[in-house]
Motif scaffolding. Sequence first.
Motif, short mmCIF file in Angstrom:
data_model
loop_
_atom_site.label_atom_id
_atom_site.label_comp_id
_atom_site.label_asym_id
_atom_site.label_seq_id
_atom_site.Cartn_x
_atom_site.Cartn_y
_atom_site.Cartn_z
N ALA A 198 27.91 -0.25 9.11
CA ALA A 198 26.55 -0.32 9.65
C ALA A 198 26.03 1.02 10.16
O ALA A 198 24.90 1.42 9.82
CB ALA A 198 26.47 -1.39 10.74
N PRO A 199 26.78 1.77 10.96
CA PRO A 199 26.26 3.07 11.42
C PRO A 199 25.98 4.04 10.28
O PRO A 199 25.08 4.87 10.38
CB PRO A 199 27.37 3.60 12.34
CG PRO A 199 28.17 2.41 12.73
CD PRO A 199 28.11 1.49 11.56
N LEU A 200 26.75 3.92 9.20
CA LEU A 200 26.55 4.80 8.05
C LEU A 200 25.25 4.48 7.31
O LEU A 200 24.69 5.34 6.62
CB LEU A 200 27.74 4.67 7.08
CG LEU A 200 29.12 4.94 7.68
CD1 LEU A 200 30.20 4.71 6.62
CD2 LEU A 200 29.22 6.35 8.25
N LEU A 201 24.78 3.23 7.45
CA LEU A 201 23.56 2.81 6.76
C LEU A 201 22.30 2.98 7.61
O LEU A 201 21.19 2.92 7.08
CB LEU A 201 23.69 1.34 6.32
CG LEU A 201 24.79 1.03 5.32
CD1 LEU A 201 24.78 -0.45 4.97
CD2 LEU A 201 24.66 1.88 4.06
N GLU A 202 22.47 3.17 8.91
CA GLU A 202 21.30 3.26 9.78
C GLU A 202 20.29 4.33 9.37
O GLU A 202 19.07 4.11 9.47
CB GLU A 202 21.75 3.45 11.23
CG GLU A 202 22.36 2.18 11.82
CD GLU A 202 22.71 2.30 13.29
OE1 GLU A 202 22.53 3.40 13.86
OE2 GLU A 202 23.18 1.29 13.86
N PRO A 203 20.71 5.50 8.87
CA PRO A 203 19.71 6.50 8.47
C PRO A 203 18.80 6.05 7.33
O PRO A 203 17.70 6.60 7.16
CB PRO A 203 20.57 7.70 8.02
CG PRO A 203 21.87 7.52 8.74
CD PRO A 203 22.08 6.03 8.80
N TYR A 204 19.20 5.02 6.58
CA TYR A 204 18.41 4.56 5.44
C TYR A 204 17.50 3.39 5.79
O TYR A 204 16.76 2.89 4.94
CB TYR A 204 19.35 4.20 4.28
CG TYR A 204 20.24 5.36 3.91
CD1 TYR A 204 19.73 6.46 3.24
CD2 TYR A 204 21.58 5.39 4.30
CE1 TYR A 204 20.54 7.55 2.93
CE2 TYR A 204 22.40 6.47 4.00
CZ TYR A 204 21.86 7.55 3.33
OH TYR A 204 22.66 8.63 3.03
N PHE A 208 16.98 -5.41 6.61
CA PHE A 208 17.98 -6.16 7.38
C PHE A 208 19.32 -6.05 6.67
O PHE A 208 19.40 -5.71 5.48
CB PHE A 208 17.59 -7.63 7.59
CG PHE A 208 17.19 -8.40 6.37
CD1 PHE A 208 18.14 -8.85 5.45
CD2 PHE A 208 15.85 -8.71 6.12
CE1 PHE A 208 17.78 -9.58 4.34
CE2 PHE A 208 15.47 -9.44 4.99
CZ PHE A 208 16.43 -9.87 4.10
N LEU A 209 20.40 -6.34 7.41
CA LEU A 209 21.74 -6.48 6.87
C LEU A 209 22.09 -7.96 6.89
O LEU A 209 22.09 -8.59 7.96
CB LEU A 209 22.77 -5.69 7.70
CG LEU A 209 22.77 -4.17 7.58
CD1 LEU A 209 23.85 -3.57 8.46
CD2 LEU A 209 22.97 -3.73 6.13
N SER A 227 26.54 -3.96 17.65
CA SER A 227 27.09 -2.69 17.18
C SER A 227 26.13 -1.88 16.34
O SER A 227 26.46 -0.77 15.93
CB SER A 227 28.36 -2.96 16.35
OG SER A 227 28.03 -3.50 15.07
N THR A 228 24.91 -2.41 16.07
CA THR A 228 23.99 -1.71 15.18
C THR A 228 22.55 -1.89 15.61
O THR A 228 22.21 -2.89 16.27
CB THR A 228 24.16 -2.22 13.73
OG1 THR A 228 23.26 -1.50 12.86
CG2 THR A 228 23.87 -3.71 13.62
N THR A 229 21.72 -0.94 15.23
CA THR A 229 20.28 -1.06 15.48
C THR A 229 19.56 -1.72 14.30
O THR A 229 18.37 -2.03 14.40
CB THR A 229 19.65 0.33 15.71
OG1 THR A 229 19.81 1.13 14.52
CG2 THR A 229 20.29 1.03 16.90
N ILE A 230 20.26 -1.93 13.20
CA ILE A 230 19.65 -2.55 12.02
C ILE A 230 19.46 -4.05 12.29
O ILE A 230 20.37 -4.70 12.79
CB ILE A 230 20.53 -2.35 10.77
CG1 ILE A 230 20.77 -0.86 10.50
CG2 ILE A 230 19.88 -3.00 9.55
CD1 ILE A 230 21.77 -0.59 9.39
N PRO A 231 18.30 -4.62 11.95
CA PRO A 231 18.13 -6.06 12.08
C PRO A 231 19.19 -6.82 11.28
O PRO A 231 19.50 -6.44 10.14
CB PRO A 231 16.73 -6.31 11.52
CG PRO A 231 16.01 -5.00 11.69
CD PRO A 231 17.06 -3.95 11.48
N VAL A 232 19.74 -7.87 11.86
CA VAL A 232 20.81 -8.64 11.24
C VAL A 232 20.27 -10.01 10.83
O VAL A 232 19.53 -10.65 11.59
CB VAL A 232 22.00 -8.80 12.20
CG1 VAL A 232 23.09 -9.67 11.57
CG2 VAL A 232 22.56 -7.43 12.58
#
Length: 382
Positions: A198-204, A208-209, A227-232
């Motif tokens: 997840a942290p590796l994908l945050e720049p993109y 949602f994940l 653990s992530t800022t990406i919407p789940v």
Amino acid sequence: MTTIARIETFLVAPRWLFVRVETDSGIAGWGEATCEGRSETVRAAVHQLAELLIGRDALRIEDHWQVLTKGSFYRGGPILASAVAGLDQALWDIAGKHFGTPVHQLLGGPVRDRIRVYGWVGGDEPSEVRDHIAAQVEAGLTAVKMNASGKMSPVASVAELNGVVARVAAAREVLGDERDVAVDLHGRFTLANARRVAPLLEPYRPLFLEEPVVPENSHLIGEFVRSTTIPVSTGERLYSRQEFLPVLQAGIAVAQPDLSHAGGITEVRKIATLAEVYDVQLAPHCPLGPIALAACLQVGFATPNYLIQEQSIGIHYNQGAEVLDYCLDKTPLTFVDGHVERLTAPGLGIEIDEQAVRSADKKGHAWRSPIWRHRDGSYAEW
């Protein structure tokens, strides 16, 4: 009284199960009870449940839903919920046709004029991802969804993690900043792997994940959310409000009930209302046929917290038939600037080609999920 007179099922390519409910007044309603890889089992369940409906008033939809879901001591699960879903959709279709109005009008009226849709893209290599996404953009879509990976080791290698990042980076390169990519982990990741990637994908900035853990491990999803800022997102393998409640409480951002798995229009409307309490958006799962898609859209036009709609027109793994092949008029499900305009015809808003369906049922299908294995021979999540 509009009496239910006949219930039929049709197993049609590529992997769908259609339900037709006919009343004594000649109104026919269509539903989709597809349960991928288990549709023959669902078909048997539909015909068993038909015993509770034949001779009853078709317009008592809520009462029928209560009886169908609770009328046996053993309840729940994907087979029963899918069977109920197909029947429920068909009953709503009948109600709309009876009253001469689209289903969303019966659900309280429209809250929007169009619904944004996204399409699936395949591709194992970044170059393939670019080509597939470019084709979807060319078709007018403003959002796509892709699998993060194929088979994943329980503790991923650097190469596996780098492969995920490379594919998502390729997607973002084609889409730019004005379009979206959702990334489906598909329950293939352990919690440890999901937290690493997840942290590796945050720049993109994925939209949602999806399904970072398998549904039976929903009690772990809160750890991933934190653990992530990406919407789940999650929910295609959850079948009721009761099953959605823990993941809503855990902090997911997007709920993805399937209208053909989670009890149909009746239950998904209730899931949507529950999700609204948790400030969660709806993006129903629907890599299925035209009836399931139409049912989703009818809910979407009447549901405030509706984010986007999955659809499988042109999906890479449909073989033997396409979504619109079973529609007499393809116009209602045509995309305009990446959206579907509000459906206005009575019922679910589409007209099914009954002759094509009956012909396809003679051939049937036996679609099954693939079985994957790790290098050591143990089972791998598909």
